[in-house]
Design a protein around this motif. Structure first.
Motif, PDB file in Angstrom:
ATOM      1  N   GLY A 171       0.779  -1.224   0.000  1.00 39.56           N
ATOM      2  CA  GLY A 171       0.000   0.000   0.000  1.00 39.56           C
ATOM      3  C   GLY A 171       0.814   1.279   0.000  1.00 39.56           C
ATOM      4  O   GLY A 171       0.229   2.376  -0.002  1.00 39.56           O
ATOM      5  N   VAL A 172       2.143   1.171  -0.020  1.00 33.76           N
ATOM      6  CA  VAL A 172       2.978   2.379   0.044  1.00 33.76           C
ATOM      7  C   VAL A 172       2.851   3.189  -1.236  1.00 33.76           C
ATOM      8  O   VAL A 172       2.674   4.419  -1.206  1.00 33.76           O
ATOM      9  CB  VAL A 172       4.441   1.987   0.328  1.00 33.76           C
ATOM     10  CG1 VAL A 172       5.336   3.216   0.283  1.00 33.76           C
ATOM     11  CG2 VAL A 172       4.553   1.301   1.683  1.00 33.76           C
ATOM     12  N   SER A 173       2.949   2.531  -2.379  1.00 36.91           N
ATOM     13  CA  SER A 173       2.821   3.251  -3.646  1.00 36.91           C
ATOM     14  C   SER A 173       1.419   3.826  -3.818  1.00 36.91           C
ATOM     15  O   SER A 173       1.255   4.946  -4.334  1.00 36.91           O
ATOM     16  CB  SER A 173       3.137   2.311  -4.812  1.00 36.91           C
ATOM     17  OG  SER A 173       4.488   1.923  -4.795  1.00 36.91           O
ATOM     18  N   ALA A 174       0.400   3.075  -3.401  1.00 41.84           N
ATOM     19  CA  ALA A 174      -0.967   3.578  -3.502  1.00 41.84           C
ATOM     20  C   ALA A 174      -1.163   4.804  -2.618  1.00 41.84           C
ATOM     21  O   ALA A 174      -1.881   5.741  -2.996  1.00 41.84           O
ATOM     22  CB  ALA A 174      -1.959   2.480  -3.114  1.00 41.84           C
ATOM     23  N   GLY A 175      -0.532   4.825  -1.449  1.00 43.66           N
ATOM     24  CA  GLY A 175      -0.617   6.008  -0.585  1.00 43.66           C
ATOM     25  C   GLY A 175       0.030   7.222  -1.225  1.00 43.66           C
ATOM     26  O   GLY A 175      -0.516   8.337  -1.157  1.00 43.66           O
ATOM     27  N   ALA A 176       1.181   7.030  -1.866  1.00 42.57           N
ATOM     28  CA  ALA A 176       1.831   8.145  -2.563  1.00 42.57           C
ATOM     29  C   ALA A 176       0.984   8.635  -3.727  1.00 42.57           C
ATOM     30  O   ALA A 176       0.851   9.850  -3.953  1.00 42.57           O
ATOM     31  CB  ALA A 176       3.213   7.702  -3.051  1.00 42.57           C
ATOM     32  N   ASN A 177       0.378   7.705  -4.455  1.00 46.19           N
ATOM     33  CA  ASN A 177      -0.479   8.074  -5.580  1.00 46.19           C
ATOM     34  C   ASN A 177      -1.695   8.866  -5.124  1.00 46.19           C
ATOM     35  O   ASN A 177      -2.091   9.866  -5.729  1.00 46.19           O
ATOM     36  CB  ASN A 177      -0.931   6.798  -6.298  1.00 46.19           C
ATOM     37  CG  ASN A 177      -0.485   6.756  -7.740  1.00 46.19           C
ATOM     38  OD1 ASN A 177       0.355   7.549  -8.148  1.00 46.19           O
ATOM     39  ND2 ASN A 177      -1.031   5.859  -8.503  1.00 46.19           N
ATOM     40  N   LEU A 178      -2.328   8.392  -4.053  1.00 46.31           N
ATOM     41  CA  LEU A 178      -3.505   9.087  -3.525  1.00 46.31           C
ATOM     42  C   LEU A 178      -3.148  10.493  -3.051  1.00 46.31           C
ATOM     43  O   LEU A 178      -3.917  11.445  -3.268  1.00 46.31           O
ATOM     44  CB  LEU A 178      -4.117   8.280  -2.377  1.00 46.31           C
ATOM     45  CG  LEU A 178      -5.285   8.929  -1.646  1.00 46.31           C
ATOM     46  CD1 LEU A 178      -6.454   9.163  -2.596  1.00 46.31           C
ATOM     47  CD2 LEU A 178      -5.726   8.060  -0.464  1.00 46.31           C
ATOM     48  N   ALA A 179      -1.992  10.638  -2.431  1.00 46.93           N
ATOM     49  CA  ALA A 179      -1.573  11.963  -1.979  1.00 46.93           C
ATOM     50  C   ALA A 179      -1.421  12.923  -3.152  1.00 46.93           C
ATOM     51  O   ALA A 179      -1.795  14.105  -3.059  1.00 46.93           O
ATOM     52  CB  ALA A 179      -0.261  11.858  -1.209  1.00 46.93           C
ATOM     53  N   LEU A 180      -0.896  12.434  -4.278  1.00 51.72           N
ATOM     54  CA  LEU A 180      -0.775  13.282  -5.458  1.00 51.72           C
ATOM     55  C   LEU A 180      -2.131  13.727  -5.983  1.00 51.72           C
ATOM     56  O   LEU A 180      -2.340  14.907  -6.297  1.00 51.72           O
ATOM     57  CB  LEU A 180      -0.024  12.526  -6.562  1.00 51.72           C
ATOM     58  CG  LEU A 180       1.500  12.577  -6.544  1.00 51.72           C
ATOM     59  CD1 LEU A 180       2.062  11.745  -7.683  1.00 51.72           C
ATOM     60  CD2 LEU A 180       1.996  14.004  -6.620  1.00 51.72           C
ATOM     61  N   SER A 181      -3.073  12.792  -6.084  1.00 51.82           N
ATOM     62  CA  SER A 181      -4.407  13.145  -6.578  1.00 51.82           C
ATOM     63  C   SER A 181      -5.100  14.127  -5.649  1.00 51.82           C
ATOM     64  O   SER A 181      -5.709  15.106  -6.099  1.00 51.82           O
ATOM     65  CB  SER A 181      -5.258  11.876  -6.731  1.00 51.82           C
ATOM     66  OG  SER A 181      -4.730  11.018  -7.717  1.00 51.82           O
ATOM     67  N   ALA A 182      -5.023  13.869  -4.346  1.00 48.38           N
ATOM     68  CA  ALA A 182      -5.675  14.757  -3.386  1.00 48.38           C
ATOM     69  C   ALA A 182      -5.063  16.153  -3.411  1.00 48.38           C
ATOM     70  O   ALA A 182      -5.776  17.163  -3.357  1.00 48.38           O
ATOM     71  CB  ALA A 182      -5.579  14.154  -1.985  1.00 48.38           C
ATOM     72  N   ALA A 183      -3.735  16.225  -3.508  1.00 50.22           N
ATOM     73  CA  ALA A 183      -3.096  17.537  -3.563  1.00 50.22           C
ATOM     74  C   ALA A 183      -3.461  18.274  -4.855  1.00 50.22           C
ATOM     75  O   ALA A 183      -3.662  19.500  -4.840  1.00 50.22           O
ATOM     76  CB  ALA A 183      -1.580  17.368  -3.462  1.00 50.22           C
ATOM     77  N   THR A 184      -3.574  17.541  -5.948  1.00 48.24           N
ATOM     78  CA  THR A 184      -3.940  18.178  -7.219  1.00 48.24           C
ATOM     79  C   THR A 184      -5.322  18.807  -7.145  1.00 48.24           C
ATOM     80  O   THR A 184      -5.565  19.888  -7.695  1.00 48.24           O
ATOM     81  CB  THR A 184      -3.902  17.145  -8.356  1.00 48.24           C
ATOM     82  OG1 THR A 184      -2.595  16.566  -8.413  1.00 48.24           O
ATOM     83  CG2 THR A 184      -4.227  17.785  -9.692  1.00 48.24           C
TER      84      THR A 184
END
Length: 669
Positions: free
Chosen positions: A104-117
């Motif tokens: 889930g580490v990569s998915a957490g980084a991906n979600l953070a990018l989408s949320a910040a965008t």
């Protein structure tokens, strides 16, 4: 043997193909592909000039210098970084399935990018690194908060990582659904795009990868001791907490760096260490050297193929092809390996409940009580209200089929999950993880692409897809022994492949695929009376068949040897259970799409509530899955009215927190 015991040693009968030869073969293939790309772009005598001092008036040299060569370098470094992260994760957690994606580490980084965008774009002004590091670190903290116990349990870590990954992926998909036009380019990049427009990506990754590699090599001795049980590692003087924290900090940082540079590249962190280990890299030091080299060569080969294919089919992110080209190689090596790895054992979370039937009856009553408001209580343009006679036609035509379809699909997937968990003896197994829903979904997608009127053929196509997938699993399992690790790795391969394909199809802009993406997230929007009735009938029949399989399911938990001694015909039982799970999975997939999580969480709820015998577990799992899906469908129809939210996404929101709470309670107990 306890569930925390894993065999990470190299296979006793080593392969004739060593890690050095395997790396050399991949490197030669990558070199040939690079040579082909250069040969078609520029005369050979200008390659060196294009690399070091390009003629800015020559477009071909400019493209090579600012795009081709940086992309080549980034692919090599990203592959090495992911392979290093996967190797460290597998060593620290003593689990060959551990990697940034499965944890889930990569998915957490991906979600953070989408949320910040969407919500805080100013955070991206100074780069993506801080955002991705924060997301990856939060996912890792959640993982340890819910999975860490008195001793290291590899299975608990993988289960918690899969749940966190599903949760992050569901949140990310929800953001995409509500901001499709805004996030479509980000989604394509998140699929693993290695396109470069300069050397910034190389300058960004190179020093970080070098520092991480040096730290990993300096920590070889304490990290090697982590391959022992905790008591043995502590006995040789290793500070377990400090070593794990430092090692995990390196792996989380590497995952975040790669995600911020090129998006999420699945499977490389799993495939490269597995290939190195299966080829004969026996010690940690050897794997720390050979796995990054294999990962670099593997990703370079995949990216060069993606670049060639993009000339004919438009831009194809390399992350989509990593699974496609890594799967055959990894599965071939797995077929050469002796049995070992994850020990298939389902230990009950609680003692046997004395009166499980009371619990089952109570859960069924609760399901009935919730079904009525799910049908009649809803919101529309006039606000919340309870359905009346004037709405009877709308209720019968729209709400009732969706509720009944959700109920049937949830029950079938939960029972299918219980069957494969009992069969493999592994709590990580489920239709989603083993790729059964992936097989059904791929078959339906292909059907929609090649048939003008595909609706009449959806059930046969989905059934064939599920059966072929489970047949492949069965073939791999029966080649030597019914090995749980081989099944899980095969399923992870197929599931990764489907996710990559679905991401590409969503980004393609094809109107048919846009509609299919709604279905692939678990939407009940298109469920009609016929499909709901069919689901209820097939579900009732197949759950009845599952109850008839109660004795084989109970005997399989005792081990194959004991089950055979008690008169169980193993291969016939395995085949019957897999066929039953395939029909349940295919029917549920047709109704609401390839749902994730319900098939994993339903059996766990029954097990954590103290129900251990197969027959009551089948019934309680069915009720639990139905409850999750009915509530998810009701929320999906109402929380964002008039825009529907896929029930499959909301099922993860309902099930994930409860599952993690159960895991946390078990850990504290």
């Amino acid at each position: 043997m306890s569930e925390s015991t894993l065999d990470l040693s190299a296979p006793r009968s080593g392969l004739p193909l060593g890690p050095a030869i395997c790396t050399l073969l991949l490197t030669i293939l990558a070199g040939l592909l690079v040579f082909h790309g250069l040969q078609g772009a520029l005369p050979r005598d200008l390659w060196w000039q294009a690399l070091w001092s390009p003629n800015l008036d020559d477009v071909r040299q400019v493209l090579l210098h600012f795009s081709f060569f940086p992309r080549l370098a980034v692919s090599l470094m990203a592959g090495a970084a992911l392979a290093l992260a996967g190797t460290l994760f597998q060593q620290i957690l003593r689990n060959p399935l551990a990697e940034p994606v499965t944890l889930g580490v990569s998915a957490g980084a991906n979600l953070a990018l989408s949320a910040a965008t969407i919500f805080a774009p100013t955070l991206l002004v100074h780069g993506l690194e801080a955002v991705t590091l924060t997301g990856a670190a939060l996912a890792a903290c959640l993982l340890f908060a819910f999975a860490w116990g008195r001793t290291l349990s590899p299975l608990r870590f993988i289960l918690a990582g899969m749940v966190i990954s599903l949760y992050c992926v569901s949140l990310n998909a929800l953001l995409v659904l509500f901001n499709h036009d805004y996030l479509i380019d980000l989604l394509l990049w998140q699929a693993g795009s290695l396109n470069q427009s300069g050397w910034d990506g190389v300058l960004y990754l190179a020093p970080r990868l070098a520092v991480a590699m040096v730290i990993a090599l300096l920590m070889v001795r304490p990290l090697a001791a982590l391959g022992l049980e905790d008591e043995g590692a502590a006995a040789v003087g290793v500070n377990l907490l400090r070593t794990r924290v430092m090692g995990l900090a390196v792996t989380v940082a590497l995952s975040a760096f790669v995600t911020s540079a090129v998006g999420m590249l699945a499977f490389v962190g799993l495939a490269a260490p597995a290939i190195a280990r299966l080829c004969g890299a026996r010690t940690l030091r050897q794997r720390l050297i050979w796995a990054p080299l294999l990962g670099a060569a593997l990703l370079c080969v995949v990216d060069q193929i993606a670049r060639e294919l993009s000339r004919f089919a438009g831009e194809i992110p390399a992350g989509i092809l990593t699974g496609v080209f890594s799967v055959p190689l990894l599965l071939w090596l797995l077929s050469r390996q002796r049995s070992g790895g994850i020990v298939p054992r389902l230990a009950p979370a609680k003692p046997q409940r004395e009166h499980p039937w009371r619990l089952i009856i109570g859960a069924a009553i609760l399901l009935g009580l919730l079904t009525l408001p799910a049908i009649y209580f809803a919101v529309d343009a006039n606000g919340w209200h309870w359905g009346d006679a004037g709405l009877s036609d709308a209720i019968l035509q729209w709400r009732l089929p969706r509720v009944l379809g959700s109920l049937a699909a949830g029950a079938m997937l939960a029972v299918a999950g219980l069957l494969v968990q009992r069969l493999t003896g592994n709590p990580m197994a489920s239709p989603e993880v083993l790729g059964a829903t992936s097989g059904s979904a791929i078959a339906v997608l292909v059907l929609f692409l090649v048939m003008p009127q595909p609706q009449a053929y959806m059930v046969p196509a989905a059934s064939i897809g599920a059966l072929l997938t489970l047949g492949l699993l069965l073939w791999f399992a029966w080649r030597k022994t019914f090995n749980a690790e081989r099944l899980l790795l095969t399923g992870v391969c197929l599931t990764t492949l489907l996710h990559s394909l679905s991401t590409l199809l969503l980004a393609s802009g094809d109107p048919r695929m846009t509609a299919m993406m709604s279905w692939m997230t678990g939407s009940t929007y298109q469920v009609d009376v016929l499909s709901a009735t069919t689901g209820l009938l097939v579900g009732a029949v197949m759950i009845g068949v599952s109850l008839l399989l109660a004795r084989p399911l109970d005997l399989l938990t005792l081990g194959n040897g004991t089950a055979t001694a008690l008169g169980l015909r193993l291969r016939l039982s395995h085949l019957t259970i897999l066929l039953t799970a395939a029909v349940l999975t295919a029917t549920a997939t047709i109704i609401v799409g390839p749902l994730s999580f319900v098939g994993l969480i339903g059996p766990h709820i029954a097990r954590h509530l103290g129900v251990r015998r197969a027959a009551p577990q089948v019934l309680l799992s069915a009720v639990a899955g139905a409850l999750i899906m009915v509530v998810a469908d009701w929320l999906g129809r109402n929380i964002a009215y008039p825009w529907p939210v896929s029930a499959g996404l909301l099922a993860a929101f309902i099930g994930c927190p409860y599952f993690l709470w159960l895991m946390h309670r078990e850990r504290k107990g």
